[in-house]
Design an enzyme around this catalytic site. Structure first.
Site, PDB file in Angstrom:
ATOM      1  CB  SER A  10     107.571 -68.103 -58.058  1.00  0.00           C
ATOM      2  OG  SER A  10     107.700 -66.727 -58.318  1.00  0.00           O
TER       3      SER A  10
ATOM      4  CE1 TYR B 126     110.424 -67.950 -53.634  1.00  0.00           C
ATOM      5  CE2 TYR B 126     110.076 -66.323 -55.373  1.00  0.00           C
ATOM      6  CZ  TYR B 126     109.568 -67.235 -54.460  1.00  0.00           C
ATOM      7  OH  TYR B 126     108.205 -67.435 -54.385  1.00  0.00           O
TER       8      TYR B 126
HETATM    9  N1  LIG Z   1     103.173 -64.487 -52.051  1.00  0.00           N
HETATM   10  C1  LIG Z   1     103.682 -64.387 -53.256  1.00  0.00           C
HETATM   11  O1  LIG Z   1     103.863 -63.274 -53.803  1.00  0.00           O
HETATM   12  C2  LIG Z   1     104.054 -65.638 -54.016  1.00  0.00           C
HETATM   13  C3  LIG Z   1     104.215 -65.523 -55.403  1.00  0.00           C
HETATM   14  C4  LIG Z   1     104.585 -66.658 -56.119  1.00  0.00           C
HETATM   15  C5  LIG Z   1     104.787 -67.844 -55.458  1.00  0.00           C
HETATM   16  N2  LIG Z   1     104.622 -67.930 -54.111  1.00  0.00           N
HETATM   17  C6  LIG Z   1     104.878 -69.224 -53.476  1.00  0.00           C
HETATM   18  O2  LIG Z   1     103.683 -69.673 -52.854  1.00  0.00           O
HETATM   19  C7  LIG Z   1     104.005 -70.484 -51.718  1.00  0.00           C
HETATM   20  C8  LIG Z   1     103.248 -69.977 -50.493  1.00  0.00           C
HETATM   21  O3  LIG Z   1     103.674 -68.649 -50.241  1.00  0.00           O
HETATM   22  P1  LIG Z   1     102.860 -67.622 -49.300  1.00  0.00           P
HETATM   23  O4  LIG Z   1     102.865 -66.347 -50.011  1.00  0.00           O
HETATM   24  O5  LIG Z   1     101.606 -68.227 -48.831  1.00  0.00           O
HETATM   25  O6  LIG Z   1     103.908 -67.518 -48.093  1.00  0.00           O
HETATM   26  P2  LIG Z   1     103.674 -67.267 -46.520  1.00  0.00           P
HETATM   27  O7  LIG Z   1     102.379 -66.573 -46.288  1.00  0.00           O
HETATM   28  O8  LIG Z   1     104.924 -66.649 -46.042  1.00  0.00           O
HETATM   29  O9  LIG Z   1     103.563 -68.764 -45.939  1.00  0.00           O
HETATM   30  C9  LIG Z   1     104.656 -69.617 -45.878  1.00  0.00           C
HETATM   31  C10 LIG Z   1     104.209 -70.930 -45.261  1.00  0.00           C
HETATM   32  O10 LIG Z   1     105.314 -71.833 -45.220  1.00  0.00           O
HETATM   33  C11 LIG Z   1     105.468 -72.312 -43.862  1.00  0.00           C
HETATM   34  N3  LIG Z   1     106.893 -72.561 -43.615  1.00  0.00           N
HETATM   35  C12 LIG Z   1     107.902 -71.658 -43.641  1.00  0.00           C
HETATM   36  N4  LIG Z   1     109.060 -72.247 -43.324  1.00  0.00           N
HETATM   37  C13 LIG Z   1     108.775 -73.565 -43.084  1.00  0.00           C
HETATM   38  C14 LIG Z   1     109.554 -74.680 -42.693  1.00  0.00           C
HETATM   39  N5  LIG Z   1     110.872 -74.579 -42.471  1.00  0.00           N
HETATM   40  N6  LIG Z   1     108.940 -75.878 -42.538  1.00  0.00           N
HETATM   41  C15 LIG Z   1     107.597 -75.997 -42.738  1.00  0.00           C
HETATM   42  N7  LIG Z   1     106.821 -74.968 -43.123  1.00  0.00           N
HETATM   43  C16 LIG Z   1     107.397 -73.765 -43.285  1.00  0.00           C
HETATM   44  C17 LIG Z   1     104.905 -71.176 -43.006  1.00  0.00           C
HETATM   45  O11 LIG Z   1     104.470 -71.601 -41.720  1.00  0.00           O
HETATM   46  P3  LIG Z   1     105.467 -71.616 -40.432  1.00  0.00           P
HETATM   47  O12 LIG Z   1     106.203 -70.322 -40.453  1.00  0.00           O
HETATM   48  O13 LIG Z   1     104.564 -71.797 -39.270  1.00  0.00           O
HETATM   49  O14 LIG Z   1     106.337 -72.797 -40.640  1.00  0.00           O
HETATM   50  C18 LIG Z   1     103.686 -70.800 -43.837  1.00  0.00           C
HETATM   51  O15 LIG Z   1     102.659 -71.730 -43.604  1.00  0.00           O
HETATM   52  C19 LIG Z   1     105.521 -70.416 -51.573  1.00  0.00           C
HETATM   53  O16 LIG Z   1     106.086 -71.556 -52.160  1.00  0.00           O
HETATM   54  C20 LIG Z   1     105.890 -69.179 -52.357  1.00  0.00           C
HETATM   55  O17 LIG Z   1     107.213 -69.253 -52.850  1.00  0.00           O
HETATM   56  C21 LIG Z   1     104.246 -66.855 -53.379  1.00  0.00           C
END
Ligand SMILES: NC(=O)c1ccc[n+]([C@@H]2O[C@H](COP(=O)([O-])OP(=O)(O)OC[C@H]3O[C@@H](n4cnc5c(N)ncnc54)[C@H](OP(=O)(O)O)[C@@H]3O)[C@@H](O)[C@H]2O)c1
Length: 268
Positions: free
Chosen positions: A141, A154
């Protein structure tokens, strides 16, 4: 790396960014193993792909020993069947927008586990079963490069993930495994509550569609780019923060009133 017919394992594959990555990779002809906790959501992602029967899913809580064992066993099955996994994308992540004083110890540990310890353990396991040449891509991130109020642990976890990726990529130099790091900026997914989305709008922070991140993932995998930051101002800020952190502190100081207002609402 050419992605056609390669086996790619994606954690967090049912989330906003994970699903977009799965869709882009399937267009490239990759065969996917999608990992997350909830089966229904994984099935939905598989059904949204062009050739659903070519892809698989695995339900596992990756913050547990059992979940990590399930993933390792799945990868070993692939190894034994001569279907070695060539790419692992560590995308599962979580965060909570609160000041540190308001966080409980369990939520802090969970955040550090999923964003840092889990990808380290999956990567270590992958050294034994990943095909060579192989790639591990860790999703970090912008907050891994810029300490930001409301996201202290985070920021710490993603900064750790960046250094880990860099160190291991150097450790594996010439050994056939690349370890890449991608830092998205704010992205429109369920990770961000409505309140956080509103705060980003108020502060004028750009929010990408998940597809933008997915396209960067494809480019990175193809070119084996070691590290990438999405978005120009964010990329620049990350650099300035290394060289002249006081400048960034001054800039964030101007946002403090807004950040405090939104954190307060998040705590209510
Ligand atoms: N969205 C943003 O603004 C942003 C910005 C920068 C970086 N990121 C990074 O990008 C990545 C993806 O984020 P996103 O925005 O797509 O988040 P998201 O929509 O909240 O998705 C999170 C994913 O992780 C899975 N997950 C959560 N807890 C878990 C566990 N204990 N074991 C296995 N799987 C788990 C969830 O599925 P289940 O709940 O079914 O397990 C889901 O598939 C993350 O690493 C995040 O830090 C996001």
């Amino acid at each position: 790396m050419e992605l056609k017919n390669k086996y790619v394992l994606i954690t967090g594959a049912s989330g906003g960014i994970g699903k977009a990555i799965a869709q882009e990779l399937s267009k490239q002809g990759a065969k996917l193993i999608l990992v997350a906790r909830h089966e229904e959501r994984l099935k939905e992602v598989i059904d949204s792909l062009p050739n659903p029967s070519e892809h698989q899913y695995l339900c596992a809580d990756l913050t547990t020993r059992e979940g990590l064992t399930l993933l390792r066993n799945k990868a070993r099955d692939h190894l034994q069947q001569n279907k070695k996994i060539s790419v692992v994308i560590n995308g599962a992540g979580t965060n909570q927008f609160r000041f540190l004083a308001q966080r409980d110890a369990d939520s802090l540990q969970h955040e550090i586990n999923l964003n840092l310890t889990t990808p380290i353990l999956i990567t270590q396991s992958a050294l034994a079963w990943l095909d060579r040449p192989g790639i591990i891509l860790n999703i970090g991130s912008t907050f891994g490069s810029i300490g930001y109020p409301g996201y202290t642990s985070y920021c710490a976890a993603k900064a750790g993930l960046h250094r880990f990726s860099e160190a291991l990529d150097r450790e594996m130099d010439g050994a056939g495994i690349r370890v890449l790091y991608l830092a998205p900026r704010a992205t429109n997914t369920e990770l961000n509550s409505d309140l956080v989305t509103q705060m980003n709008k108020t502060l004028g922070n750009h929010c990408d569609k998940p597809q933008v991140v997915a396209k960067h993932v494809i480019k990175m995998l193809k070119k084996e780019t070691p590290a990438k930051w999405i978005g120009w101002p964010e990329k620049l800020f990350a650099r300035i923060n290394q060289l002249l952190p006081n400048l960034v502190t001054s800039s964030i100081r101007k946002q403090q009133e807004t950040i405090h207002k939104f954190v307060k609402q998040a705590e209510e």
